[in-house]
Every structure is written in structure tokens, then in C-alpha cells.
Design a protein around this motif. Sequence first.
Motif, PDB file in Angstrom:
ATOM      1  N   ASN A 221      65.804  48.034  42.458  1.00 35.55           N
ATOM      2  CA  ASN A 221      65.123  47.347  41.360  1.00 35.55           C
ATOM      3  C   ASN A 221      64.020  46.522  42.019  1.00 35.55           C
ATOM      4  OD1 ASN A 221      66.159  44.896  42.263  1.00 35.55           O
ATOM      5  ND2 ASN A 221      67.841  44.874  40.777  1.00 35.55           N
ATOM      6  N   THR A 223      63.746  43.576  42.930  1.00 37.99           N
ATOM      7  CA  THR A 223      64.099  42.569  43.938  1.00 37.99           C
ATOM      8  C   THR A 223      64.994  43.097  45.056  1.00 37.99           C
ATOM      9  OG1 THR A 223      65.901  41.883  42.491  1.00 37.99           O
ATOM     10  CG2 THR A 223      63.858  40.613  42.366  1.00 37.99           C
ATOM     11  N   SER A 224      65.717  44.190  44.799  1.00 35.67           N
ATOM     12  CA  SER A 224      66.616  44.678  45.846  1.00 35.67           C
ATOM     13  C   SER A 224      65.834  45.477  46.882  1.00 35.67           C
ATOM     14  CB  SER A 224      67.727  45.529  45.240  1.00 35.67           C
ATOM     15  OG  SER A 224      67.177  46.680  44.640  1.00 35.67           O
ATOM     16  N   THR A 409      72.834  46.076  38.751  1.00 38.60           N
ATOM     17  CA  THR A 409      71.497  45.843  39.309  1.00 38.60           C
ATOM     18  C   THR A 409      70.378  46.248  38.357  1.00 38.60           C
ATOM     19  OG1 THR A 409      71.732  47.993  40.331  1.00 38.60           O
ATOM     20  CG2 THR A 409      72.143  46.105  41.724  1.00 38.60           C
TER      21      THR A 409
HETATM   22  C1  LIG Z   1      68.405  43.627  41.470  1.00 41.79           C
HETATM   23  O1  LIG Z   1      69.542  43.966  42.231  1.00 41.79           O
HETATM   24  C2  LIG Z   1      70.122  42.883  42.912  1.00 41.79           C
HETATM   25  C3  LIG Z   1      71.292  43.406  43.734  1.00 41.79           C
HETATM   26  O2  LIG Z   1      70.896  44.462  44.527  1.00 41.79           O
HETATM   27  C4  LIG Z   1      70.603  41.850  41.912  1.00 41.79           C
HETATM   28  O3  LIG Z   1      71.127  40.742  42.603  1.00 41.79           O
HETATM   29  C5  LIG Z   1      69.426  41.383  41.064  1.00 41.79           C
HETATM   30  O4  LIG Z   1      69.873  40.527  40.054  1.00 41.79           O
HETATM   31  C6  LIG Z   1      68.741  42.581  40.426  1.00 41.79           C
HETATM   32  N1  LIG Z   1      67.515  42.118  39.791  1.00 41.79           N
HETATM   33  C7  LIG Z   1      67.262  42.284  38.506  1.00 41.79           C
HETATM   34  C8  LIG Z   1      65.948  41.756  38.038  1.00 41.79           C
HETATM   35  O5  LIG Z   1      68.032  42.829  37.743  1.00 41.79           O
END
Ligand SMILES: *[C@@H]1O[C@H](CO)[C@@H](O)[C@H](O)[C@H]1NC(C)=O
Length: 410
Positions: A221, A223-224, A409
Motif C-alpha cells: 500500500n 506506506t508499506s 493493509t
Molecule cells: C499499509 O500497510 C501497513 C502494514 O504493512 C499498515 O500498517 C498501514 O496502516 C497501511 N496503510 C494504509 C493507509 O492502509
Amino acid sequence: MTLLSLLSSLLLLALGVVANPVVINRSLVTLPLAKKYNFTSINNLLEHDQARARALKSRAFGKGGVPDTGINEPITDQAVTYTASVGVGSPPTYYDLLVDTGSSNTWIGSGNKKYVKTSTSVQTGDSVYVSYGKGYFYGTEFYDTVTLTPQLVIQGQSIGVALESDAFDNYNGILGIGPTDLTIGTLNPDTQSSVSTVTDNLHNRGTIPAYEIGIFFQPINATSPGNGEITWGGADSSKYTGQIKFTPITNIFPASAYWGINQSIRYGVSTVILQSTAGIVDTGTTLILLATDAFNRYSSATGAVPDDNTSLLRITPAQFSALQGLVFTINGVLYTLTPNAQLWPRSLNTQIGGTAGSIYLIVGDLGSASGEGLDFINGYAFLERFYSVYDTANQQVGLATTPYTLATTN
Ligand SMILES: *[C@@H]1O[C@H](CO)[C@@H](O)[C@H](O)[C@H]1NC(C)=O
Ligand SMILES: *[C@@H]1O[C@H](CO)[C@@H](O)[C@H](O)[C@H]1NC(C)=O
Ligand SMILES: *[C@@H]1O[C@H](CO)[C@@H](O)[C@H](O)[C@H]1NC(C)=O
Ligand SMILES: *[C@@H]1O[C@H](CO)[C@@H](O)[C@H](O)[C@H]1NC(C)=O
Ligand SMILES: *[C@@H]1O[C@H](CO)[C@@H](O)[C@H](O)[C@H]1NC(C)=O
């Protein structure tokens, strides 16, 4: 616990142990994969996947050498891809190669990264041509030293060097990890008849302990980090949970030409989406594609509507709250995609032409009816939730849960 249930759980335990793959020292044989996005060409996520599906079907008939009819669009339209940095020559020059389980020739030379010849470069006398779902490459075949990791060095690996390629501008070539037979007919005048793949050579020369590959992708995603990893010669026990369960390569053509498996799919407890049929597991496909009739059943079951902006299915927040598991049954084992795992990552909605608050689904229409011998493709959306093992020695595909199977995620 009754004696009977104790006995049956012990039996299951014993069966599980038998099914376990070789687990090797991961520091020796894993190659990290880097995630790449290209969201500049929105709207064609589904179109790309469908073009690849058509090409995989038609390519199985021609075994690589025959150009596909009317399908020649850039593979780089794909939104998310994983690449491996692979060295060629001695000393090695490093190339970013697209990792592809749906083709088997390894080649370099696209994306303005030219082949740097060294004393280990030997021309084989063949030219090489491979067509893909989108794009193709044409070039000259060489033997050269290929370095995957400092411990995984292959001398005299047959590789293609592109003179001309279409649609690979964002990569320096392909690392082909599909079945060897897909290389048949790719060379001319064909001095080798089929090309020993990177995996073949590592196994045949005793470099790796088992004739298999393990692949891990972390869900992506905004941020990951979206890390991935490929392991030669076994499975990386730090990347999966529970046990790996195997299923034989399907004998149904054309899925049988790839990493093809039999699978049935249901939605929730009892809504049949797809009766047991053959399809493939594929790192070159972003979504999960289902034959049109199965896709329509999934749309009705979820209440989703087609979204013109993204070409994906869209659901409302209320439908998302009611969304049930999508259950894949593979050789008697159930693999469930949670409601969250059925979503396109919401933080990446706008990158594919969607609206920030909307909810899109990652199940797409394969573009043809079931019954054609390749009725589904389990792409990244599936492989980011389940570890996969490609076992050439035993002609089987293994799957296991990962720490991300149930992650929210998206
Ligand atoms: C993206 O994934 C991470 C874990 O890999 C999670 O902590 C985070 O909340 C996610 N971001 C979104 C915007 O959903
Ligand atoms: C795995 O390989 C690394 C590096 O070669 C070595 O230091 C380590 O001791 C090995 N671990 C095992 C369990 O063999
Ligand atoms: C993304 O894809 C488009 C369309 O295929 C292509 O023109 C562009 O060069 C790509 N950009 C990047 C950064 O990958
Ligand atoms: C897959 O399904 C087909 C059709 O039902 C069946 O003939 C075959 O035995 C199954 N298993 C394999 C490994 O192909
Ligand atoms: C499709 O995109 C347009 C332009 O951004 C937007 O106005 C419209 O609301 C979008 N439609 C949906 C159903 O999201």
C-alpha cells in the motif's frame, strides 16, 4: 480430547511433515525483490491482466516461438511489479529484471542498459525471440556467468541479449522462472532445443539442495515497503506460517504448460463461484482473474458494480461491512482471502484513476468463459497473502499462509 481425535490430529501432523519442503539456510539463497509501481497509465490494470491471460493461453500452443495474434501492448502498463537485481559477466554488471513465473527465458538489454561483455561472454550462435502478453524481445543468445547472490553464481548460463524489445523500458530484462518447456522454439537455429533455466542449472549442478523456488510478496500500500523475496532450493521458513501444502501441476491444457493447478472457489459458506477447474498461479498478473461466468457470480454475490474510472469492481461501505471470505479450495486445503484482502489498497485508489473514498475489489474478469483449460489466474493479489513454492522435481505447487494473510493493509 478423545483418543480418536488425538490419533487423527497426530496423523495430520505426520502427513504435514511429509508434505514439508526442504527448508534451507535463508542467508545463502534468498534474493530480495524490489517493488516497482507505474501508475501513469491508469485504467488499464484490468486490460493488462486480460491481455496477458490471452497471451498465456495462446502461447502455450506455440511454446514461446510463435507470435501472439494481435496482442502487443506494453508489459509496463502493469501497476505493480517486482524486480530482482541480477549480475551478468565477470566482474558482474547488475540488471533489474522482472521476475516472471509465466515465461522461462532469462534475458537482459532493455531499458537502455546495454550488455557489458566480459571474458566470460560466449555467443551461442542462436538468435532468440520471445513474445509476452504485452511486448516481445528479439536478440542474440549468449552463455555467461549469472550472479543471483554471491553464493548463487551460475557459469555458462544461457541468456538472451536484446537487440530489440518492445515494452520493457522500465526494466533491463526478465528473469524467467516458469517451466523449462516454455523455452522450446525460442531459439533459432536452435542449437540447444530448450534453454536450461537459471533454476535448472542451479539444481543440475548441485548448487541448491532441492529443485524448487519459494516466493514471498508482502502486501503493498502507499506506506508499506512491499518487500518480496525469492528463494532457490527451498522455502524460507521465516516468511510463512503453518505448513506448506502441495498440489500437483494440473494435467489440463493449457494451464498445464505453466504453474497450473486445479482449484474451486466459493464465496462465504456456500456460494459456488467456480467449480473445480484448472488455472495458474502467476507473478506477472496483478489481480485475481476469474472466467466471466465465475466473475459474474462473484459480482452478484458481493453486490459490486463495474467502475468505469478504474475498470475494477466497486462496492459501497455497507457492502464492504457485509463482505464475506473468498475461499479457494486447492487439493482439499482451504485458502481464504479475507474481506480486506479482496480490496485494492485504498491508499492507492487515486493512482489507478479511482476516487479516494471508494472501495474497489481485486477480482477481475478473465475475459473468457470457463471450460477453456485456464479459467483463473491467481496473481499478486493472491500471492501477497500466501507464500508460494514452485517445485519442479515433484511437479507441484505449494502454498502456505504468511504473517500477512489476515493483515488489514488495504
Ligand atoms: C499499509 O500497510 C501497513 C502494514 O504493512 C499498515 O500498517 C498501514 O496502516 C497501511 N496503510 C494504509 C493507509 O492502509
Ligand atoms: C547460514 O549461513 C550463514 C552465512 O553463510 C552462516 O553464518 C550461518 O551459520 C548458517 N546458519 C545455519 C543454521 O546453518
Ligand atoms: C509507465 O507506463 C507508461 C505507459 O505504458 C509509460 O509510457 C511510462 O514510461 C511508464 N513510466 C514509468 C516511470 O514507469
Ligand atoms: C484436475 O482436474 C481434472 C478434471 O477434473 C482431473 O482430470 C485431474 O485429475 C485433476 N488433477 C490434476 C492433477 O490434474
Ligand atoms: C469518476 O471520475 C470522475 C472524474 O474524476 C468523477 O467525477 C466521478 O465521480 C468518478 N466516478 C465514480 C463512480 O467514482
